[in-house]
Design a protein around this motif. Structure first.
Motif, PDB file in Angstrom:
ATOM      1  N   PRO A   1     -38.662   1.028 -11.681  1.00 39.67           N
ATOM      2  CA  PRO A   1     -37.571   0.395 -10.938  1.00 39.67           C
ATOM      3  C   PRO A   1     -38.105  -0.365  -9.724  1.00 39.67           C
ATOM      4  CG  PRO A   1     -37.087   2.704 -11.401  1.00 39.67           C
ATOM      5  CD  PRO A   1     -38.524   2.486 -11.753  1.00 39.67           C
ATOM      6  N   ARG A   2     -37.346  -1.356  -9.262  1.00 39.77           N
ATOM      7  CA  ARG A   2     -37.811  -2.177  -8.144  1.00 39.77           C
ATOM      8  C   ARG A   2     -37.918  -1.387  -6.839  1.00 39.77           C
ATOM      9  NH1 ARG A   2     -35.399  -7.995  -5.984  1.00 39.77           N
ATOM     10  NH2 ARG A   2     -37.433  -8.889  -5.396  1.00 39.77           N
ATOM     11  N   ILE A   3     -37.218  -0.253  -6.752  1.00 40.15           N
ATOM     12  CA  ILE A   3     -37.285   0.574  -5.543  1.00 40.15           C
ATOM     13  C   ILE A   3     -38.666   1.196  -5.379  1.00 40.15           C
ATOM     14  CG2 ILE A   3     -36.464   2.658  -6.722  1.00 40.15           C
ATOM     15  CD1 ILE A   3     -35.717   1.596  -3.095  1.00 40.15           C
ATOM     16  N   VAL A   4     -39.423   1.350  -6.476  1.00 40.27           N
ATOM     17  CA  VAL A   4     -40.729   2.004  -6.398  1.00 40.27           C
ATOM     18  C   VAL A   4     -41.707   1.224  -5.514  1.00 40.27           C
ATOM     19  CG1 VAL A   4     -42.781   2.670  -7.736  1.00 40.27           C
ATOM     20  CG2 VAL A   4     -40.497   3.300  -8.537  1.00 40.27           C
ATOM     21  N   PRO A   5     -41.908  -0.090  -5.732  1.00 43.10           N
ATOM     22  CA  PRO A   5     -42.802  -0.801  -4.808  1.00 43.10           C
ATOM     23  C   PRO A   5     -42.266  -0.859  -3.376  1.00 43.10           C
ATOM     24  CG  PRO A   5     -41.770  -2.332  -6.346  1.00 43.10           C
ATOM     25  CD  PRO A   5     -41.489  -0.953  -6.848  1.00 43.10           C
ATOM     26  N   VAL A   6     -40.953  -0.799  -3.200  1.00 42.64           N
ATOM     27  CA  VAL A   6     -40.395  -0.744  -1.839  1.00 42.64           C
ATOM     28  C   VAL A   6     -40.838   0.536  -1.144  1.00 42.64           C
ATOM     29  CG1 VAL A   6     -38.265  -0.571  -0.475  1.00 42.64           C
ATOM     30  CG2 VAL A   6     -38.403  -2.174  -2.383  1.00 42.64           C
ATOM     31  N   LEU A   7     -40.719   1.660  -1.857  1.00 40.93           N
ATOM     32  CA  LEU A   7     -41.162   2.938  -1.293  1.00 40.93           C
ATOM     33  C   LEU A   7     -42.672   2.936  -1.076  1.00 40.93           C
ATOM     34  CD1 LEU A   7     -38.945   5.343  -3.432  1.00 40.93           C
ATOM     35  CD2 LEU A   7     -38.692   4.818  -1.002  1.00 40.93           C
ATOM     36  N   GLY A   8     -43.399   2.266  -1.952  1.00 36.72           N
ATOM     37  CA  GLY A   8     -44.839   2.145  -1.766  1.00 36.72           C
ATOM     38  C   GLY A   8     -45.175   1.399  -0.485  1.00 36.72           C
ATOM     39  N   VAL A   9     -44.475   0.309  -0.214  1.00 33.77           N
ATOM     40  CA  VAL A   9     -44.690  -0.463   1.013  1.00 33.77           C
ATOM     41  C   VAL A   9     -44.388   0.379   2.247  1.00 33.77           C
ATOM     42  CG1 VAL A   9     -43.779  -2.374   2.408  1.00 33.77           C
ATOM     43  CG2 VAL A   9     -44.314  -2.732  -0.009  1.00 33.77           C
ATOM     44  N   LEU A  10     -43.238   1.058   2.243  1.00 35.17           N
ATOM     45  CA  LEU A  10     -42.821   1.831   3.410  1.00 35.17           C
ATOM     46  C   LEU A  10     -43.769   2.985   3.705  1.00 35.17           C
ATOM     47  CD1 LEU A  10     -38.941   1.920   2.812  1.00 35.17           C
ATOM     48  CD2 LEU A  10     -40.218   0.505   4.445  1.00 35.17           C
ATOM     49  N   THR A  11     -44.211   3.688   2.670  1.00 34.10           N
ATOM     50  CA  THR A  11     -45.112   4.830   2.896  1.00 34.10           C
ATOM     51  C   THR A  11     -46.487   4.373   3.365  1.00 34.10           C
ATOM     52  OG1 THR A  11     -45.549   4.847   0.501  1.00 34.10           O
ATOM     53  CG2 THR A  11     -43.954   6.452   1.343  1.00 34.10           C
TER      54      THR A  11
END
Length: 401
Positions: A380-390
């Motif tokens: 899902p597109r949320i996965v790279p978002v969480l990757g960026v934030l972490t």
């Protein structure tokens, strides 16, 4: 008729590349740095490894989709090029990845000298030079030989970690488990995050697997599964070892030891020499993997026109990029002799987090452009978002703490 150029040897199966991945992750980080992480995180050392693992997992999923989309060498440089179309940025990221492999292998070579001192007291420079030169020769010899050596050492390394856990259970006056496993208090947060930044080094390795994609059978499906298996097994082992280390020894003793797992084994009533030998083998494994990875990135960058074409030449006999391997080996020697272990590990962690940030941003952009992914493995597109934030969060801890 023109002669076809020599290409890399596609010989690695799912079990082989999975164990290779575990070997890239498990090894130098846990064998060398667990004491340093404990010194920063205190009783929260287990949570430091969990936080570091969480950061790695989000990015690992992004790598799984990207390697399935683009199963070619050059890994991160290729992904950034496909995502942003900026040659300068792709070249910069590619060289960052090469630098990561070089600095990481230099870190590991320094750790090797610490465990070797259990047996014989040799000058650090002599130890480092001998180790790196031998590993450079193995890497140039062939990928089948390199992978066989890595997988053999991986099995030994895992058995060694289980022995450390067993030895910790035999300590006469252990530390209480309650504060080790308790949910951390707010006052522990800074220490745990600083420890997580250093512990993150122990998870570096899964991204190296994508740079062997042209040597893997059925890579679009094989590599994503291998990456997830490798990081899951490694995280489980790390948590077990972190609990065992905190149980066996006070934080101060762990932090002050140059060979922390050998110290744990000795506290359990066993000779430290056996685990010191295993630790040296594990450290050798990590250095070889990083050396192979960096040389393959240079090869892939040359193939994409991002660096000198000379690095893209493959030896007809060994089917390895020999010139790229020699260049990387020489650079590792220089860094290993000049910089201390902890400084090298911190530099590596920061560079890798910066690369992970770009990779996650790239996948986010790609998923916004093409709708349904053409890859065999998608997230899902949320996965790279969480990757960026972490990644940003962990980088900020080191910058502002």
């Amino acid at each position: 008729m023109p002669q076809r150029p020599t290409v890399l040897n596609r010989t690695l199966s799912l079990p082989v590349i999975t164990f290779y991945g575990v070997g890239t992750i498990v090894g130098a980080g846990i064998y060398v740095l667990v004491g340093k992480v404990a010194g920063l995180a205190g009783d929260g050392v287990v949570y430091a490894f969990l936080v570091a693992g969480l950061v790695a997992v989000f990015t690992a999923f992004s790598y799984c989709e990207l390697v399935s989309r683009f199963p070619r060498a050059a890994g991160e440089a290729l992904y950034v090029q496909e995502s942003f179309g900026l040659v300068g940025l792709s070249r910069f990221v590619g060289w960052l990845v090469v630098l990561t492999g070089i600095v990481s292998a230099a870190t590991i070579a320094n750790g090797f000298s610490g465990y070797l001192s259990v047996f014989v007291d040799l000058p650090r420079a002599v130890t480092v030079i001998a180790l790196v030169v031998v590993l450079g020769g193995v890497a140039a010899w062939g990928i089948r030989q390199s992978a066989w050596l890595v997988n053999t050492i991986t099995i030994i390394s895992i058995l060694g970690l289980f022995f450390v856990i067993f030895a910790a259970s035999k300590v006469v006056n252990p530390q209480p488990l309650a504060p080790i496993l308790a949910v951390p208090s707010l006052s522990q947060t800074t220490g745990i995050l600083l420890g997580a930044f250093l512990a993150f080094y122990a998870f570096i390795g899964f991204e190296d697997m994508v740079n062997l994609v042209e040597e893997v059978k059925a890579p679009r499906r094989t590599l994503p599964l291998a990456i997830l298996l490798a990081i899951s097994l490694s995280l489980a082992l790390y948590v077990l070892v972190a609990v065992a280390a905190s149980y066996a020894l006070p934080t101060r003793s762990l932090a002050q030891s140059a060979a922390p797992l050998a110290t744990i084994v000795e506290a359990g009533g066993f000779s430290p020499q056996a685990i010191a030998a295993v630790s040296m083998i594990a450290v050798v494994n990590g250095a070889l993997v990083q050396l192979v990875m960096a040389s393959r990135v240079l090869y892939g960058m040359a193939d994409q026109g991002l660096t000198s074409k000379r690095f893209g030449s493959v030896n007809a006999r060994t089917q390895t990029p020999v010139l790229a391997t020699v260049f990387v080996t020489t650079a590792i020697l220089m860094f290993a002799i000049w910089l201390p272990l902890t400084a090298l590990a911190k530099i590596t962690s920061f560079i890798v987090l910066a690369v992970f940030l770009m990779v996650n941003l790239g996948l986010y952009r790609l998923k916004g452009q093409d709708g349904a992914s053409p890859a065999a493995f998608t997230v899902p597109r949320i996965v790279p978002v969480l990757g960026v934030l972490t990644c940003l969060a962990l980088m900020s801890v080191q910058v502002f703490a």
